[in-house]
Structures are given as C-alpha cells and as structure tokens.
Write a protein that holds these residues in place. Structure first.
Motif, mmCIF file in Angstrom:
data_model
loop_
_atom_site.group_PDB
_atom_site.id
_atom_site.type_symbol
_atom_site.label_atom_id
_atom_site.label_comp_id
_atom_site.label_asym_id
_atom_site.label_seq_id
_atom_site.Cartn_x
_atom_site.Cartn_y
_atom_site.Cartn_z
ATOM 1 N N PRO A 513 0.769 -1.099 -0.129
ATOM 2 C CA PRO A 513 0.065 -0.044 0.266
ATOM 3 C C PRO A 513 0.781 1.181 0.274
ATOM 4 O O PRO A 513 0.538 2.318 -0.677
ATOM 5 C CB PRO A 513 -1.018 -0.246 1.315
ATOM 6 C CG PRO A 513 -0.263 -1.200 2.144
ATOM 7 C CD PRO A 513 0.618 -1.947 1.184
ATOM 8 N N ARG A 514 2.132 1.259 0.767
ATOM 9 C CA ARG A 514 2.937 2.348 0.816
ATOM 10 C C ARG A 514 3.351 2.804 -0.737
ATOM 11 O O ARG A 514 3.150 3.793 -1.161
ATOM 12 C CB ARG A 514 4.025 2.241 1.815
ATOM 13 C CG ARG A 514 3.741 2.494 3.207
ATOM 14 C CD ARG A 514 4.879 2.172 4.152
ATOM 15 N NE ARG A 514 4.449 2.436 5.446
ATOM 16 C CZ ARG A 514 4.013 1.275 6.088
ATOM 17 N NH1 ARG A 514 3.887 0.086 5.476
ATOM 18 N NH2 ARG A 514 3.593 1.310 7.334
ATOM 19 N N ALA A 515 3.806 1.656 -1.329
ATOM 20 C CA ALA A 515 4.462 2.085 -2.499
ATOM 21 C C ALA A 515 3.343 2.410 -3.534
ATOM 22 O O ALA A 515 3.423 3.274 -4.303
ATOM 23 C CB ALA A 515 4.850 0.651 -3.147
ATOM 24 N N LEU A 516 2.159 2.084 -3.359
ATOM 25 C CA LEU A 516 1.161 2.369 -3.993
ATOM 26 C C LEU A 516 0.769 3.718 -3.956
ATOM 27 O O LEU A 516 0.643 4.496 -5.058
ATOM 28 C CB LEU A 516 -0.028 1.645 -3.934
ATOM 29 C CG LEU A 516 -1.410 1.743 -4.865
ATOM 30 C CD1 LEU A 516 -2.069 0.576 -5.287
ATOM 31 C CD2 LEU A 516 -2.668 2.690 -4.256
ATOM 32 N N VAL A 517 0.563 4.182 -2.778
ATOM 33 C CA VAL A 517 0.277 5.533 -2.369
ATOM 34 C C VAL A 517 1.603 6.501 -2.651
ATOM 35 O O VAL A 517 1.147 7.301 -3.467
ATOM 36 C CB VAL A 517 -0.170 5.896 -1.031
ATOM 37 C CG1 VAL A 517 -0.477 6.989 -0.584
ATOM 38 C CG2 VAL A 517 -1.273 4.955 -0.433
ATOM 39 N N GLN A 518 2.803 6.002 -2.657
ATOM 40 C CA GLN A 518 3.729 6.899 -2.794
ATOM 41 C C GLN A 518 3.902 7.160 -4.463
ATOM 42 O O GLN A 518 4.195 8.467 -5.055
ATOM 43 C CB GLN A 518 5.202 6.442 -2.453
ATOM 44 C CG GLN A 518 5.264 6.652 -0.998
ATOM 45 C CD GLN A 518 6.219 5.878 -0.217
ATOM 46 O OE1 GLN A 518 6.719 4.733 -0.676
ATOM 47 N NE2 GLN A 518 6.422 5.852 1.134
ATOM 48 N N ARG A 541 1.812 4.593 10.364
ATOM 49 C CA ARG A 541 3.153 3.747 10.739
ATOM 50 C C ARG A 541 2.792 2.221 10.627
ATOM 51 O O ARG A 541 3.589 1.309 10.579
ATOM 52 C CB ARG A 541 3.887 4.092 11.891
ATOM 53 C CG ARG A 541 4.673 5.226 11.561
ATOM 54 C CD ARG A 541 5.564 5.765 13.035
ATOM 55 N NE ARG A 541 6.009 7.121 13.030
ATOM 56 C CZ ARG A 541 7.087 7.291 12.467
ATOM 57 N NH1 ARG A 541 7.583 6.095 11.588
ATOM 58 N NH2 ARG A 541 7.673 8.434 12.181
ATOM 59 N N ASP A 542 1.440 2.014 11.186
ATOM 60 C CA ASP A 542 1.023 0.551 11.482
ATOM 61 C C ASP A 542 0.506 0.068 10.196
ATOM 62 O O ASP A 542 -0.187 -1.183 10.553
ATOM 63 C CB ASP A 542 -0.118 0.879 12.705
ATOM 64 C CG ASP A 542 0.523 1.450 13.855
ATOM 65 O OD1 ASP A 542 1.897 1.103 14.085
ATOM 66 O OD2 ASP A 542 -0.405 1.862 14.712
ATOM 67 N N LEU A 543 0.570 0.738 9.263
ATOM 68 C CA LEU A 543 -0.288 0.228 8.242
ATOM 69 C C LEU A 543 0.754 -1.299 7.925
ATOM 70 O O LEU A 543 2.115 -1.187 7.846
ATOM 71 C CB LEU A 543 0.201 1.131 6.789
ATOM 72 C CG LEU A 543 -0.933 1.039 5.910
ATOM 73 C CD1 LEU A 543 -2.419 1.213 6.694
ATOM 74 C CD2 LEU A 543 -0.792 2.180 4.733
ATOM 75 N N PRO A 544 0.008 -2.549 7.249
ATOM 76 C CA PRO A 544 0.633 -3.618 7.011
ATOM 77 C C PRO A 544 1.609 -3.331 5.805
ATOM 78 O O PRO A 544 1.426 -2.616 4.995
ATOM 79 C CB PRO A 544 -0.304 -4.542 6.751
ATOM 80 C CG PRO A 544 -1.658 -3.924 7.536
ATOM 81 C CD PRO A 544 -1.383 -2.523 7.309
#
Lengths: 947, 442
Positions: A513-518, A541-544
């Motif tokens: 998800p981080r990569a996606l949002v970034q 921060r707690d995002l899996p």
C-alpha cells in the motif's frame, strides 16, 4: 388471477368425519319404516289385548249375572211356591183350627201331590206355636202324621240342624207374616233348605206351611257351563266359620284338584273373589283359582242364601286368541323389519351411488388427477348424467361442465404461462442482446477511438523526442496533452460502461500500500507543484507491509480523488492521509482521505455527488474538462470492494474532503509486485540494453507505434501480424523477449504464450502482454500462461520501456543477441493457409446437435456466398471484414486469408499489396477459395453426419 | 359468500333433521298417550256427568232433607276425588224443592229434560215421591229415593234405597210384641207414611193377637201433643209406636216427658226418629227409648267409620249421620258402580247393571233387588243411651229381602187403602193443617 400451484390448496389428507350418506339414509329409512310400524303394532296389540280382555270380562259378567239371576230366581220361585201352597184351600183347610181341634186326619194324599207339584222334597205343616203337625218327606217317609203334642224326632229322618232350620223358618213366617227361607244346611249327606209361608185366614195365623228343597237346581246351575269354554267354571261358596275362609258347594269341574274339604283359606288368593262377593261386592278381575291357575273371574253376591257366586275362565284359554294374535304380529313385524332394512339398504345405495361417483370425481378433480392420462379424453372422465334423481343428474351435468371448464381454464393458463415465458425470454434475450450490443459498441468505439488516439499520442511522443523549434514543441506538447485527456476520457467511459454492464470484477493479489500511495503521490505531486500547491502525504506507521486486494482499482479511485483535488484547487494544497482504522484477524480496514482547499462542493449538490452524469459533474466538466464520471466510477469501485466512499464537508472552511474506507486482508510480504508503474518517464535504472524482440500485433497503428517506441529505445524488433505467424517465429527464432497483443486474429496472445511455453519450457523468453483491456480475468490468464507483465493500451513509451526494463531485469538481464547481426523480419500473413480447416467444424459438431450444425453449416455457406456476392458487387473494407469473419468461423482459411488481404488493401493499410493486387486479381481468388472451401466444408459435414 | 351459503344449507339440513325427530317424538308421545286419553270404544269425552240432587233446602222438610242432600253431595265429592265415573267428573245439580211437591215435580222435569242428568237423587216424604213419580215414569228416568217408607209401591223408575215396611216396621213390631207386650199405642204425623205404617202394624198386631190401644195423628209440623200424651197416660199401653216426622217429635217428647211418661214405664218405638231429631230433642229426653232402623250413626263397621269420619271432616263433628243419609250415600255409590259397569251414564244402559248391584254400605251389605227395585238391607233396633248413641239391641245380621207389599193383605187391598187416604186428604198425600204454616219452623 395469479396462477397458483394447486398443491398449495391441498390440505394434508385428513379423513372427513361424520356418517356416510348411505348410512344416514339407511338409518333414516329404517327409522321411518320401523317406528310407525312398531307404534302401530304396539297400539294394535295393546288395543286388541284391551279389547279381548274387555270382551272376556263382559262375557264373564253377563254369564255371572245370568247364573246369579238363576240362583236368585230359584229362591224367589220357592218362596212363590210356598206362598201359593199357603193360600191353597187344601193347606188352609188342613190347618183350620176346628179340624186341628177335631184331630181330623190331614189330607195326606193331596198334600203329597201338592209337594210333588212344587218339586219339593218335603212338606211340613207347623202350628203357630211351632209344633209340626204334619210331615211329608221323600227321604224320611211320606204322609206320616205327627201327633199334636209330639215333636218329630231327629231319628225320623231330619237331623237337628235341619229341624232347627225348619222351626226357625216356621217361627219367622208366623210372626213376620211373610214367606221365609232358611239357608242351606248340610247334614247327613243332604244339603237342604226350608221355605215357609204363613197360613193366614180370618184375621188369624193358622200356622205355617214349610217345604224342603234340595240343592239339585242350584247344582244344575253350576253344571251349566254354557259359554265358558273348556276351562270355565261356575262356583258357589258360603262363608265358613268366621275367619276360616269360604266353603265351596260342589260342582267342581276339576274335582281332582279340589281343595281339601272344599274349603279355601281366607288368605288364599283363590278365596279373594269369594270373599269380595261375600262382603257384598261384585266385579270382574284377574287372579288365581283353587288350582293355582291364572284365571279371569266375575263374582256376585247372592243375597237369598248369603252366598258368593264366582264365574271364572282360565286366562290361558281366553287369551289364547290374543297370544296367537301377538305371535302373528311379531312374525309380521320381524318380516317387515327385515324387508324395511333390505329396502333401506337398497334405496340408500340407489340414492348414494351417483353421489359417491360425484364425490370420487370431485376428489380426482381436486387432486388434479384428471389432467394425467385422462386429459385427452374429457368424455371418458365425465360423470354419467343419465342415472339418479333429477337433482343428482343436474349436479352431475353441472359438475361435468365445471370440470371441463376447469380443464379448459387450466390448459389455457398453462399455455398462457408458456407464451408469457417465451415472450419474457425473448424480451430478456433482446434486452441482453441490446445491453451486450451497447457494451460491445462502447468497447468497440473506445477501442476504435483509442487506436487512432494511440497513433496520435505515440506520434506526438515521438515528435517530442526530436529536436524541434520551440513553436513546434509547443504544438506537439498541446497534442500530447489533448491526447492524454482524451485517453482518460475514453478510459472513464469504458469503465462506466463496463460497470453498467455489470462486468465489474476485482482481483485479489498482494500489493504494497505504501508503494502504491507513494507512486500515486509521485505521479500527482508534479502537477500540484506546477500549480503552486502544497502536497502532503501522511501514512500510518502501523500500516501492514502487504495487503491483499485489487491495487489497480484502489489506485484508480485514489488517482481520481487526488486528481480532482489538484484540479479544483487553485491555492492552498492537497493532503492525502492513510490511516489504519481497525485490524482484526488478518483483515484491516483502511481509511484514505483526500483533502483540499479548493472550491468545495455546493451544499445542494452534495447528495448527488456520486451519481453518474450529475449536474455537478457536468458543470465541473464544463469548466475543468473530463467526462464527469470519476466520482461515480469511484463509488462503484469502492462499493464493489466492500468499502465506503463519502464526502465530508469542511464548512465554513473552504475545500472538500473525500474519505474512502476499505477493508483488506493482510497479504504475504514476500509477494512479487509488477504493477508499479510510473506515469511519466522510466524509473531510474529502467533502461535495458538493446534486445531482440518479437512483437505480435495485428493492428497496423499499434504496430507502428510500438515499433517506433521500441526501435527508438534501440531494440531489434521482429513483427508478426498474427498469432500463428508469431508463434512460428518464436519457435523458429531466438528472442530475448516477446511482446504480444492479447487479441489477435487466429491464435490469441494467451494461446501463443501457452504454446511457446509448451514448446520451449524453461527456455521461454519473458513474454509481455499488450492489451487495451486490463481486466482481472485477462491478468489471471496472463499469469497462468507465465507472462511476465502486462502493458496497457494505449501505449506510452515510458510505461512500455519501464516494464520492459523491469521484466528484463527480473529475467536476469542477459543479452542474448547481437543487434547488428540480425535482420528485421516482417511477417506477412501465411499465403499458404489451408482451403478448409476442419477444427472449426469439429468444434461445432462437439458443441451442437447435428441438425443445428447442419442448419448452421447451411446458413454459414449461404452467408459466405452472400457476403462474397455483396463484396464483389460493392467492394468495401467492411464487406471484406465481414467475409473474413464468416469464412474464419467455418474454417475456410484460404478464403479468410484472401478476404483479410483484400481488406487490408481496401483499408489502404497494405500499401504494397494495393499496388500489386487490384480487385480484378482478388475476385477470382476469392471466388476460387470460396468454392473450394464450401465444397470441402460440405464434404466434411456429410462425412461427419454419416458417422 | 359460498361458505355462508354452505352454512345456511347446513343449518337448513339440521333443521330438517330436528323437525323430523320432533315430529317422530310427537307421534310417539301421541300414540303412547292415546290409549290413556281415549276409551277403546268411546271417543274422548271429558264432559262431567250431571246428576240431579233434588231436596227441600227450605220449608218444613229442610231440616231433614238438607242432611240427605249433604250426604248425596258428599258421596259425589268422594267419587270425584277418586277420579270420577268413567274417568269423568260428576257434576251435582243441586235443586231446592222448597218442601213443595208440585215444585219438586216441576224441577224433576227440568233436571231430566233440560239438564239431561244421569240420575236424580231426591225426595224425602212419600207424598213428594208419589208426586214426582209420574215425571220419572213418563221420561223413563230414575229417582234414587233414600228414605224408609210405607211400601205399597212398585215403579220401574224409582230405586228405593230406604227400607220397605218388612225391613223395619214388621220386624220391629214383632220384636216389640216379643219384648214389651201386646198393647200398642200408635202415634204419627198425618200423612201417607204414618198412616200406611200404622195400618201395617195394626194388621200385623191383630194377626198376632195383639191390641192396638189407640191410633192418633197430628199434621206434619204440629207442636201440640198434649191431648195425645194424655191419651197415652190414660190408656197405659205396653209400647208406643211413634211415626211422627220432623220437628214435631220435639213437641211430642217434651209433652210425653212432661206428662211423666218414662221409657222404662211405657217405652217408645220410633220409626222416623233420627239422630238429628234426637239432638234437637235432647238425648236425656229420649234415653231408654227405642228406634227401628236400618242404620245407626254408632254402627261399628269399617265402612261406617269411613263414612262418618269423612262426613264429619267435611261438615264438622256435630253433624250426625242418619239412615236416610246413609241410604242416599250408598245410592250414589251404587249408581256410580252401575254406570262404570255399563260404561254409560244413560239410565237405559245402566239399568241392567244397577239391578242386582251390591256393595258393602256403612250399614252392611246392600243389594238391589232386580224384581222390585227395593234394596236388600239389614234391619236394626237400637236403644237410646243417655250419651245420645243408640245401642244395637237387635240385628237381622244379613240383608233382608224387601217386600213392598206386605203379604197379609192383597195388593188390591193395599192400593184401595192408599186411595182412601188420598181421597180423604182431598187429593193430596198429606193432611193439610192450618197449623202447618205456623209450625213449620223447627
């Protein structure tokens, strides 16, 4: 009227309570027949018994009166006799005082004659003082004069009782001056009575004349049994000593059973009638006699002798008649009862049989059994209407009518339902076809629009890489921007149409998800900064690490929201926040919020915000461009993924905030991710060395775009225009990487990949799919056949080249060919295509019933011929396309090849071919291929159908 | 609608069934009750049977006849209490004869022809009976006559339940001559019964060698007996035979006792002195004297006990029952039995069952002689004791055959004698006395 299942009305089979009609009628008949009969019988029996009893009683009373009268008459007659005697000169003279004084002899002879004349047993002359002066008696001697001073001695014949009776009668007669009679006295074997009358002359009493009478006449009365039948008796009794009952006077009919001493005790029931009579009563009644026999008796008081007279008959004898009557009545009653019962049974059967038939028929009707094998013959099932009473006949007729109506109605109903169902099916099919046509039209349109758009965008891209003067660069840039906008628009339309068609489906795969949002931020940050906006991203921060879901859809939604935010914000900034709402057992719920400081959403439009083609969107579209479908699509997508999207008003602050809440399951952190794609430019290190590439693509526009991009990047590209030729090339030549369109004539891209895999196994070069439809199922299919990545159409060079680099890097980065050595090969469609490819027909035969295949074959043949005729008549690209399609469907590959070739010529694609071949050259080839192909098809079909 | 219709049909069906069963029940009840309601041969007839009760309830005879009327009504009430006759009530039509024989005849005619009675119970005096007799003979109807009388009569339409001369006078005369002596003084009211009775007595006494000392008469209702008593005192007979009727007895006894004649001295044998008169006179005055009758109030029989008890319950304990009352009482009972046996209240139908009818009356067994329609009855002689009861001093013990015409004269002689009396009274059956009107009250 809604047709209902008759089973709904059928209650659980319960026995109907109550008596059957037959029993009811039978019982009623029996009651009706027997009750009056019994009443009449009883009445008759009672009254006849009464009558007989009354008759017997009356008879007895009459007989008793008669016998009593005779006894009384006997006494009266004797009194009269003696009175007559007392008044005869003979007697009077005999007792004249002067003669008595003179002791003249009595005229014995005359007196005896007188005695005999009155039928007396004795005659006595007594003087007023009580002395017997003369006696004449048939038992003691006749004519014997008795001396004046002498009393006749008992020894002379009369006992003392008799003598006392005689003198008392004489005394009473002489003082009361009336004839007197003594009671009967029984003495010395005689039963006798004395009757005396005073002798009155000259005012003096001269004496008394007394006669002695016997019981004979009384006994003759008793012996007279006239009218008394076989058992009747006349009995006379007097009072025995006080309380000692009664004493019978002989003359018994049943002497053997006579009571001892002829006495009956006072308490003996047999004495009752005698006692009643002796107490002065008279009457008739039932009782028992001295034999103990039940009798009917009549009793009378006889005052002359103080006697009781009883006339009796045996009850059995007199009522025998009645008993006979009763027995006969009973027999008649039983006979009639049996008759009535039999009749009742028969009549009940006669009445109820048609009703039973009716009942059974009604039951059949109720159970719907009539519509089975009997349906075809209404006549057989109908009730007989010629038996039973009028009402029953009418009922049967009505029932038949009703049953017929029900059948007709039911049949009609079924037929109606069938018709309606058929109509509905047709309507549904039509609607579906229309929807399909619409979707296909939309897809086709967008596809068709996109192809030239690709060309425009691609060419613009190519141009932008060239060194251009600033004016031209500005123009190219405008083209590129317009192209991009148009592409987006098309994608939106495609999406909404697909969603509307219900073809929305989601894939499940792991993503970061981080990569996606970034990546998203990276994509949009540039545009934001260009407008002078701030762009902030805050990720929980707690995002899996990894989530499982549809990243492409998520990205689309977020891209839309962020894009809108950037688009509608002039000053201020955009803030994207990702936070973890909840985490439960391997699932998480994320909240994505996109907040801006833009113009916001007018209040009156907020509730229509997510509706497609809404006014808001339309207005915005008018101002800011776009199809206005973004939010509608987003909502559908979010809801499709089980989440929620809503707008949060920031009033009174400016701007708006959109929130997406979505559930995900936590994914495998090790999973591969190939979707990270950047919009503009390749990611650092995405360049790869020159490679030998095989490009399989049928669309000439795409071919050109792709070839341009790839060759510009320094790769050596071999082009195959269809799957089959591409496959041949892949198998015969060595490539570092294969790019293939998924939708290809002949073999599809998937099939090509599959076959290559099958043929080469591990040595297969990576294969990249190029498609306009990045549908999950396409992706799955691609993954299944081992494709490395998918590049969406329309092609953007950055996307294409980045993916190429990623894949290449992933595959190990070997460079297996020398660009300089290899010549590019342009593959043209196989001119050696077979006249007839039987596989298509075989497919049909497998899938459809023979007659359908036959029909199709026939229809196909005609369609091909028609198409060919139409083409030859008016040559056009469309006509050839149609012919090619039809030919391909039935495996006429040669014809298809020729048609395709002609199409290419007519579309002006194949510049070379158009130069070489004209319609004049194509027409005979088409005709030949058609004739040969159809002949082969028919032969093959015939051969198949004979099997 | 369909179900409602169904219910209605069901209700109808039920109603039909209920109706059928009701009809059946009614039929059953009717047929079971029918034998009870109807005679076998006769249709239903619940009308009461009418009988006439014809007595003087006013006038000089009222004091005597009222008692007989009461006894008759008592007997009828008993019948009705026991269920009536032929299952029908007996309705007495009580008519006052007003001590007027012509009026009697008139009312008898009325009862027979207009009221259509089954029988008439009535009359006391022979004069009355002889006056009404032609009415009954003309209509072939029946009169039940309850008083002892002088006899000398025979009618197919009169049923004599009282005593004939041979059931009272003759036995009493013999008994008196046996017990008191040969010299007899005769005193009586001047009408047909005493005259005839005394004629019978005279004949009998003379045949039996006795002596009639004197024979004296006073009209009915007369109160002056001093002359007669003086005669008795003067002649000193062995016994006085008293045939005075009604309240004249009071005057007679008072005069007798006033003259010092006592019963132990010269006993009186009364033939018409009933308990009612004894009460009126006073038991002490009568005590020791004799009466020849067929019934005494003190008779000890179950039937008499019932009769006296029942009557006293109805009329009070002071009401003593007398011989004519008893005769009237059993006359009604005899009639009822005859009607029951015949099954008809018409005289023509029950005549045959009436003749020969018998029963146990309070006085003993009584029997209706089929020949002369007189009643066989026992004969009794009683002596008055100081308490007012009669002691029975002689009884015949069994019913005596009635002989209306005493045998010592021929019937012709007797009828000539009667005719002489009738002519002597100026074509009436009683002597007309100036005193009668003034002396009629008791």
């Amino acid at each position: 009227m809604t047709p209902v299942d008759p089973a709904l009305y059928r209650e659980p089979k319960q026995p109907v309570r109550g008596f059957s009609l037959a029993v009811e009628i039978g019982v009623l008949f029996v009651v009706l027949g027997l009750v009056p009969l019994m009443l009449i019988g009883r009445q008759y029996a009672t009254s006849s018994e009464e009558q007989i009893r009354a008759e017997v009683s009356r008879n007895l009373a009459v007989i008793a009166d008669g016998r009593a009268g005779r006894v009384e008459a006997f006494a009266r007659d004797r009194l009269r006799d003696v009175t007559v005697l007392a008044n005869t000169p003979l007697v009077l003279d005999a007792m004249a005082p002067e003669r008595i004084a003179a002791l003249d002899p009595f005229p014995a002879e005359a007196l005896v004659r007188s005695r005999e004349a009155v039928g007396a047993h004795g005659l006595y002359l007594v003087d007023p003082s009580g002395d017997i002066l003369f006696a004449d008696d048939d038992t003691v001697g006749s004519g014997t004069p008795v001396g004046q001073s002498q009393q006749p001695a008992p020894a002379r014949g009369l006992g003392s009782l008799s003598l006392w009776a005689l003198t008392s009668v004489a005394d009473r007669a002489s003082t009361l001056l009336e004839p007197q009679m003594s009671d009967f006295v029984a003495e010395a074997g005689f039963v006798t009575a004395f009757v005396g009358a005073p002798l009155l002359a000259d005012g003096t009493v001269r004496g008394v004349v007394v006669i002695r009478v016997g019981l004979e006449e009384i006994l003759s009365v008793l012996a007279d049994l006239t009218g008394l039948g076989a058992t009747g008796e006349v009995l006379i009794a007097d009072q025995a000593a006080a309380g000692a009952g009664v004493r019978l006077y002989g003359g018994l009919r049943f002497p053997d059973q006579a009571p001892p001493d002829l006495r009956i005790g006072a308490l003996d029931p047999a004495a009752a009638p005698f006692m009643a009579a002796l107490s002065g009563q008279r009457g008739v009644g039932s009782g028992v006699d001295y034999r103990g026999e039940a009798v009917i008796s009549a009793w009378r008081y006889l005052p002359s002798f103080d006697w009781a007279l009883v006339v009796k008959v045996d009850r059995a004898d007199r009522l025998a008649q009645f008993d006979r009557l009763r027995a006969m009545g009973l027999v008649v009653l039983i006979t009639v009862a049996i008759l009535v019962i039999v009749l009742a049974w028969l009549m009940a059967r006669a009445i109820t049989t048609p009703i039973q038939e009716l009942e059974q028929a009604a039951e059949r009707l109720a159970e719907g059994r009539h519509d089975g094998q009997r349906q075809d013959s209404l006549r057989q099932d109908s009730l007989r209407t010629d038996t039973g009473a009028r009402e029953i006949k009418a009922l049967a007729r009505s029932f038949n009518d009703m049953a017929t109506r029900v059948r007709i109605y039911q049949t009609g109903l079924e037929r109606m339902v069938e018709d309606r169902t058929a109509e509905l099916r047709i309507a549904k099919e039509e609607a579906e076809a229309a929807a399909r046509a619409k979707s296909e039209f939309l897809a086709m349109m967008s596809h068709e629009v996109r192809t030239p758009l690709n060309g425009v965008v691609g060419v613009a891209e190519l141009l932008s890489r060239r060194s251009l003067d600033p004016d031209s660069r500005q123009l190219v840039s405008t083209i590129r921007q317009s192209g991009s906008a148009l592409t987006e628009l098309l994608n939106d339309i495609l999406d909404i149409s697909r969603i509307e068609a219900g073809k929305l489906s989601f894939e499940m795969r792991d993503f970061d998800p981080r990569a996606l949002v970034q990546g998203l931020v990276a994509l949009m940050e540039h545009a934001a900064r260009k407008k002078g906006l701030s762009f902030d991203l805050a990720v929980d921060r707690d995002l899996p690490q990894m989530l499982r879901g549809d990243p492409a859809r998520l990205r689309q939604v977020l891209l839309n929201l962020v894009g809108n935010a950037v688009k509608f914000t002039e000053t201020g900034g955009v803030k994207v926040e990702v936070s973890l709402l909840a985490e439960v057992e391997g699932t998480v719920e994320l909240c994505f919020s996109v907040r801006d400081t833009g113009i916001g959403v007018p209040k009156d439009l907020r509730d229509r915000l997510f509706q497609p083609f809404s006014q808001l969107e339309a207005e915005r579209s008018a101002r800011f461009g776009g199809a206005g479908l973004g939010l509608a699509i987003s909502r559908r997508l979010v809801e499709g993924m089980g989440g929620e999207i809503y707008h949060v008003s920031l009033d009174p602050e400016p701007g708006s905030c959109f929130v997406v809440e979505l559930p995900f399951s936590i994914g495998d952190p090790e999973a591969l991710c190939v979707t990270a794609l950047d919009a503009d430019g390749a990611s650092p290190g995405s360049h790869c060395p020159p490679l030998r590439l095989l490009l399989i693509e049928d669309e000439p526009v795409n071919q050109q775009v792709l070839l341009s991009f790839l060759e510009a990047d320094g790769h050596q590209v071999t082009l195959a225009e269809e799957g089959r030729s591409g496959l041949e090339l892949a198998l015969t030549h060595s490539y570092d990487l294969i790019l293939t369109d998924l939708r290809l004539p002949g073999l599809s891209g998937i099939e090509v990949a599959e076959r290559i895999q099958a043929a080469q196994g591990g040595a297969t070069p990576p294969i990249i799919a190029i498609t306009a439809n990045i549908l999950p199922e396409d992706r799955e299919a691609c993954t299944a056949v081992g494709m490395a990545a998918i590049v969406p159409k329309p092609i953007r060079s950055a996307e294409l080249l980045g993916t190429l680099a990623q894949v290449w890097a992933a595959a190990g980065g070997e460079v297996g060919f020398d660009l300089a050595r290899e010549e590019p090969v342009t593959l043209v469609p196989d001119s050696d295509a077979p006249i007839f490819e039987p596989a298509y027909l075989e497919d049909l035969i497998d899938a459809l019933p023979p007659e359908e295949v036959g029909r199709l074959v026939e229809k196909g043949a005609r369609a091909i011929q028609d198409s060919l005729a139409a083409l030859l008549d008016a040559p056009s690209a469309d006509a050839t396309h149609k012919l090619a399609g039809a030919a391909g469907s039935y495996g006429l590959m040669a014809l298809r090849f020729e048609a395709k070739a002609l199409e290419a010529v007519l579309r002006g694609d194949d510049v070379e071919a158009s130069g070489r071949d004209t319609m004049e050259t194509f027409a005979p080839r088409l005709q030949q291929a058609c004739d040969q192909g159809l002949t082969a098809l028919e032969a093959a079909w015939k051969a198949a159908s004979y099997k | 609608m369909g179900f409602q219709g169904g219910n209605r049909v069901m209700g109808l069906r039920h109603r039909y069934y209920v109706g059928a069963f009701l009809a059946m029940a009614v039929g059953l009840a009717v047929s079971l009750a029918a034998p009870l309601l109807t005679g076998l041969e006769k249709p239903l007839n619940r009308k009461p049977i009418k009988v006439g009760v014809l007595h003087s309830l006013s006038g000089t005879m009222a004091v005597s006849e009222q008692t007989v009327a009461d006894a008759t009504l008592f007997a009828i009430a008993e019948l009705n209490t026991a269920g009536g006759v032929l299952g029908r009530q007996v309705e007495p039509i009580l008519v006052d004869g007003r001590s007027d024989w012509g009026y009697f005849a008139q009312k008898a005619e009325d009862l027979i022809t207009r009221q259509e009675v089954s029988a008439v119970f009535g009359c006391w005096t022979s004069a009355c009976r002889k006056t009404v007799r032609p009415v009954f003979e003309t209509h072939d109807h029946v009169l039940f006559y309850p008083v002892q009388y002088e006899g000398l009569e025979r009618s197919p339409n009169i049923l004599y339940t009282g005593a004939a001369p041979n059931q009272q006078i003759i036995p009493a005369t013999k008994w008196s001559m046996d017990h008191f002596g040969q010299r007899i003084f005769l005193v009586g009211s001047d009408y047909v019964f005493p005259r005839t009775a005394n004629e019978i007595i005279r004949t009998q006494v003379e045949l039996l060698q006795g002596e009639i000392v004197a024979e004296a008469y006073r009209p009915l209702g007369a109160t002056d007996f001093t002359e007669i008593v003086a005669q008795i005192v003067e002649t000193r007979p062995d016994v006085v035979f008293n045939t005075i009727n009604g309240d004249s007895n009071i005057a007679f006894y008072q005069a007798l006792r006033a003259a010092g004649v006592q019963s132990y001295d010269i006993p009186v044998m009364s033939f018409s002195l009933a308990e009612a008169e004894v009460q009126a006179i006073g038991a002490d005055l009568v005590a020791g004297d004799f009466a020849a009758r067929n019934y005494f109030n003190s008779l000890d029989t179950p039937e008499n006990a019932r009769f006296v008890q029942g009557f006293k319950t109805l009329h009070g304990t002071d009401y003593v029952t007398t011989a004519p009352m008893e005769a009237a009482y059993f006359g009604v009972k005899m009639w009822a039995k005859a009607v029951e046996e015949a099954g008809s209240e018409n005289y023509a139908d029950y005549q045959s069952t009436l003749l020969g009818q018998s029963m146990r009356a309070p006085s003993g067994i009584v029997y209706i002689d089929p020949g002369n329609r007189h009643t066989w009855r026992p004969v009794l002689i009683g002596r008055m004791d100081p308490s007012g009861d009669f002691d029975i001093v002689w009884s015949s013990g069994r019913p005596i055959r009635p002989a209306p015409f005493p045998g010592f004269l021929t019937e012709g002689e007797w009828l000539a004698f009667l005719d002489g009396l009738f002519q002597g009274w100026g074509g009436r059956w009683a002597a007309q006395s100036d005193q009668m009107a003034s002396d009629s009250s008791p």
